[in-house]
Each structure stands twice: as structure tokens, then as C-alpha cells.
Design a protein around this motif. Structure first.
Motif, PDB file in Angstrom:
ATOM      1  N   ARG A  70       0.835  -1.212   0.000  1.00  0.00           N
ATOM      2  CA  ARG A  70       0.000   0.000   0.000  1.00  0.00           C
ATOM      3  C   ARG A  70       0.867   1.259   0.000  1.00  0.00           C
ATOM      4  O   ARG A  70       0.560   2.232  -0.683  1.00  0.00           O
ATOM      5  CB  ARG A  70      -0.931   0.014   1.212  1.00  0.00           C
ATOM      6  CG  ARG A  70      -2.055  -1.001   1.136  1.00  0.00           C
ATOM      7  CD  ARG A  70      -2.833  -1.024   2.450  1.00  0.00           C
ATOM      8  NE  ARG A  70      -3.769  -2.113   2.528  1.00  0.00           N
ATOM      9  CZ  ARG A  70      -5.062  -2.016   2.215  1.00  0.00           C
ATOM     10  NH1 ARG A  70      -5.566  -0.880   1.789  1.00  0.00           N
ATOM     11  NH2 ARG A  70      -5.849  -3.063   2.335  1.00  0.00           N
ATOM     12  N   ARG A  71       1.955   1.240   0.781  1.00  0.00           N
ATOM     13  CA  ARG A  71       2.838   2.416   0.857  1.00  0.00           C
ATOM     14  C   ARG A  71       3.476   2.705  -0.508  1.00  0.00           C
ATOM     15  O   ARG A  71       3.479   3.837  -0.980  1.00  0.00           O
ATOM     16  CB  ARG A  71       3.919   2.188   1.924  1.00  0.00           C
ATOM     17  CG  ARG A  71       5.024   3.225   1.968  1.00  0.00           C
ATOM     18  CD  ARG A  71       4.577   4.545   2.587  1.00  0.00           C
ATOM     19  NE  ARG A  71       5.603   5.562   2.506  1.00  0.00           N
ATOM     20  CZ  ARG A  71       6.520   5.771   3.435  1.00  0.00           C
ATOM     21  NH1 ARG A  71       6.555   5.048   4.533  1.00  0.00           N
ATOM     22  NH2 ARG A  71       7.415   6.735   3.263  1.00  0.00           N
ATOM     23  N   PHE A  72       4.004   1.673  -1.160  1.00  0.00           N
ATOM     24  CA  PHE A  72       4.603   1.896  -2.476  1.00  0.00           C
ATOM     25  C   PHE A  72       3.538   2.284  -3.505  1.00  0.00           C
ATOM     26  O   PHE A  72       3.811   3.068  -4.417  1.00  0.00           O
ATOM     27  CB  PHE A  72       5.419   0.685  -2.932  1.00  0.00           C
ATOM     28  CG  PHE A  72       6.795   0.625  -2.318  1.00  0.00           C
ATOM     29  CD1 PHE A  72       7.691   1.683  -2.469  1.00  0.00           C
ATOM     30  CD2 PHE A  72       7.213  -0.479  -1.603  1.00  0.00           C
ATOM     31  CE1 PHE A  72       8.961   1.643  -1.910  1.00  0.00           C
ATOM     32  CE2 PHE A  72       8.489  -0.535  -1.037  1.00  0.00           C
ATOM     33  CZ  PHE A  72       9.365   0.538  -1.187  1.00  0.00           C
ATOM     34  N   ALA A  77       2.197   7.303  -7.125  1.00  0.00           N
ATOM     35  CA  ALA A  77       1.448   8.416  -7.720  1.00  0.00           C
ATOM     36  C   ALA A  77       2.344   9.616  -8.007  1.00  0.00           C
ATOM     37  O   ALA A  77       2.113  10.347  -8.968  1.00  0.00           O
ATOM     38  CB  ALA A  77       0.296   8.818  -6.797  1.00  0.00           C
ATOM     39  N   SER A  78       3.365   9.821  -7.181  1.00  0.00           N
ATOM     40  CA  SER A  78       4.226  10.997  -7.343  1.00  0.00           C
ATOM     41  C   SER A  78       5.600  10.663  -7.925  1.00  0.00           C
ATOM     42  O   SER A  78       6.478  11.514  -7.961  1.00  0.00           O
ATOM     43  CB  SER A  78       4.388  11.694  -5.991  1.00  0.00           C
ATOM     44  OG  SER A  78       5.032  10.829  -5.080  1.00  0.00           O
ATOM     45  N   GLY A  81       8.021   8.453 -14.098  1.00  0.00           N
ATOM     46  CA  GLY A  81       8.961   7.579 -14.800  1.00  0.00           C
ATOM     47  C   GLY A  81       9.422   6.377 -14.000  1.00  0.00           C
ATOM     48  O   GLY A  81      10.427   5.758 -14.335  1.00  0.00           O
ATOM     49  N   VAL A  82       8.702   6.061 -12.922  1.00  0.00           N
ATOM     50  CA  VAL A  82       9.086   4.935 -12.069  1.00  0.00           C
ATOM     51  C   VAL A  82       7.942   3.929 -12.034  1.00  0.00           C
ATOM     52  O   VAL A  82       6.784   4.301 -11.841  1.00  0.00           O
ATOM     53  CB  VAL A  82       9.404   5.400 -10.626  1.00  0.00           C
ATOM     54  CG1 VAL A  82       9.725   4.205  -9.732  1.00  0.00           C
ATOM     55  CG2 VAL A  82      10.552   6.396 -10.620  1.00  0.00           C
ATOM     56  N   ARG A  83       8.260   2.668 -12.245  1.00  0.00           N
ATOM     57  CA  ARG A  83       7.276   1.586 -12.118  1.00  0.00           C
ATOM     58  C   ARG A  83       7.544   0.838 -10.825  1.00  0.00           C
ATOM     59  O   ARG A  83       8.693   0.639 -10.459  1.00  0.00           O
ATOM     60  CB  ARG A  83       7.379   0.623 -13.292  1.00  0.00           C
ATOM     61  CG  ARG A  83       6.958   1.280 -14.609  1.00  0.00           C
ATOM     62  CD  ARG A  83       6.978   0.331 -15.755  1.00  0.00           C
ATOM     63  NE  ARG A  83       6.068  -0.797 -15.531  1.00  0.00           N
ATOM     64  CZ  ARG A  83       5.829  -1.724 -16.440  1.00  0.00           C
ATOM     65  NH1 ARG A  83       6.408  -1.672 -17.611  1.00  0.00           N
ATOM     66  NH2 ARG A  83       5.004  -2.715 -16.189  1.00  0.00           N
ATOM     67  N   ALA A 166      16.277   6.733  -3.937  1.00  0.00           N
ATOM     68  CA  ALA A 166      17.109   6.117  -4.979  1.00  0.00           C
ATOM     69  C   ALA A 166      16.363   6.093  -6.313  1.00  0.00           C
ATOM     70  O   ALA A 166      16.961   6.341  -7.368  1.00  0.00           O
ATOM     71  CB  ALA A 166      17.518   4.708  -4.562  1.00  0.00           C
ATOM     72  N   ALA A 167      15.062   5.799  -6.267  1.00  0.00           N
ATOM     73  CA  ALA A 167      14.265   5.763  -7.501  1.00  0.00           C
ATOM     74  C   ALA A 167      14.132   7.149  -8.118  1.00  0.00           C
ATOM     75  O   ALA A 167      14.264   7.310  -9.333  1.00  0.00           O
ATOM     76  CB  ALA A 167      12.889   5.158  -7.212  1.00  0.00           C
ATOM     77  N   LYS A 168      13.891   8.150  -7.278  1.00  0.00           N
ATOM     78  CA  LYS A 168      13.777   9.540  -7.781  1.00  0.00           C
ATOM     79  C   LYS A 168      15.088   9.985  -8.420  1.00  0.00           C
ATOM     80  O   LYS A 168      15.088  10.605  -9.479  1.00  0.00           O
ATOM     81  CB  LYS A 168      13.406  10.496  -6.645  1.00  0.00           C
ATOM     82  CG  LYS A 168      11.965  10.390  -6.211  1.00  0.00           C
ATOM     83  CD  LYS A 168      11.665  11.358  -5.069  1.00  0.00           C
ATOM     84  CE  LYS A 168      10.219  11.297  -4.653  1.00  0.00           C
ATOM     85  NZ  LYS A 168       9.951  12.140  -3.468  1.00  0.00           N
ATOM     86  N   LYS A 169      16.195   9.670  -7.765  1.00  0.00           N
ATOM     87  CA  LYS A 169      17.514  10.041  -8.285  1.00  0.00           C
ATOM     88  C   LYS A 169      17.774   9.346  -9.633  1.00  0.00           C
ATOM     89  O   LYS A 169      18.249   9.968 -10.575  1.00  0.00           O
ATOM     90  CB  LYS A 169      18.588   9.656  -7.257  1.00  0.00           C
ATOM     91  CG  LYS A 169      19.968  10.148  -7.574  1.00  0.00           C
ATOM     92  CD  LYS A 169      20.937   9.821  -6.439  1.00  0.00           C
ATOM     93  CE  LYS A 169      22.357  10.129  -6.846  1.00  0.00           C
ATOM     94  NZ  LYS A 169      23.317   9.615  -5.863  1.00  0.00           N
TER      95      LYS A 169
END
Length: 173
Positions: A70-72, A77-78, A81-83, A166-169
Motif C-alpha cells: 500500500r505504501r509503495f 502516484a508521485s 517515470g518509475v514503475r 534512490a528511484a527519484k535520483k
């Protein structure tokens, strides 16, 4: 034969054996074949070109796994470019039912029940239980592993903030 590692994680305080090779930051992400909710095969290549958060849980039907997914799902949503892929050994039918009941629609739930292909490739198969250990991997657009967390105690939460950062970066580069 797959490598076996001990002393890496515990389950309810008891040491367990992980089957498969340890994945490290900088590695090329190992390929795998898991099943989507409709039983179609899904591989790492199916999401190439995207940053992927791979959230690994023992079973969606347990409290921490439910909360982690649920957290991920909320964070997805924000995350431009990340799955987010959540992988467990739950049957695809159970994953589909759980997602419907939980209203989870931004995370792709995938089942490793058939071959333990993902679990072995990423070193998260718990030999004693035939479940996957809790872990989080972030894989960049070029299939390089940029973040790894093998959660030391399977019943505890991962470091959500570190994985998301890490994903945002990776998505920004």
C-alpha cells in the motif's frame, strides 16, 4: 546449483537460509520470469526503459506485506517515470483479489510461485519456507541495480524513504 547464504536474515527471530546469489549495487539486474495476474509471463525486459522499484514480500495476506505494498502504491502516484513491481509467491489469483480489495492500482503485483525464477536470481528465496524474504531493489532505465535492501528481519518494514529517494535520483538522471 544456486548459492545458499545464511546469517543474512531472520524470520521471527530465527535464522533462515537464502537461496540464490546476492545482488549488489552496480550489478546488472538479473533477468527473471514471473506471472502477471492473468498468468501471462513477465520478464525484466518488459519494463526496460523505466526505473523500477522491485518490492519483494513473503505474502500480500500478511500485515507488513500489505502495508508495504500500500505504501509503495501511494508513493507511485508521485514518482514520474518509475514503475513499482511487487513480487511474492502468492498465486496470481490471490494477488488480483488482494489488489481489488485493497484498491491497489499503481503497483504491478507479480507471482514467483511457479519457478522461483525471481527469488533465485535475486537471492531472496527462504529455503525453509519456500517464501521470498522481504527486500527492495531499485533498477535504473539501463538495468543497473542502484539500490538494494535485504531487510534483516523478514517481519519488519524496509527503509521506504531510502528506496524512494534512490528511484527519484535514478529517474532524474
Amino acid at each position: 546449483m544456486a548459492q545458499e547464504r545464511t546469517g543474512v536474515v531472520t524470520f521471527k527471530g530465527n535464522p533462515v537460509t537464502l537461496v540464490g546469489n546476492e545482488v549488489k549495487v552496480g550489478d546488472t539486474a538479473p533477468d527473471f520470469t514471473v506471472l502477471d495476474n492473468d498468468l501471462s509471463p513477465v520478464t525484466l525486459a518488459d519494463s526496460k526503459g523505466s526505473v523500477r522499484i522491485i518490492s519483494v514480500v513473503p505474502s500480500l495476506d500478511t500485515g507488513v506485506c500489505d502495508q508495504q505494498t500500500r505504501r509503495f502504491n501511494e508513493e507511485a502516484a508521485s514518482l514520474e517515470g518509475v514503475r513499482v513491481l511487487t513480487i511474492s509467491v502468492d498465486l496470481p489469483f490471490a494477488q488480483k483479489r488482494w489488489c481489488g480489495a485493497a484498491g491497489v492500482d499503481r503497483v504491478q503485483t507479480l507471482s514467483d510461485h511457479r519457478d522461483l525464477s525471481f527469488g533465485t536470481a535475486y537471492g531472496v528465496v527462504i529455503k525453509e519456507l519456500r517464501l521470498l524474504a522481504r527486500a527492495v531493489f531499485v533498477v535504473d532505465k539501463n538495468d543497473k541495480v542502484v539500490y538494494v535492501e535485504y531487510v534483516p528481519e523478514v517481519t519488519q518494514h524496509p527503509n521506504y524513504e531510502a528506496a524512494i529517494e534512490a528511484a527519484k535520483k535514478a529517474a532524474a538522471s
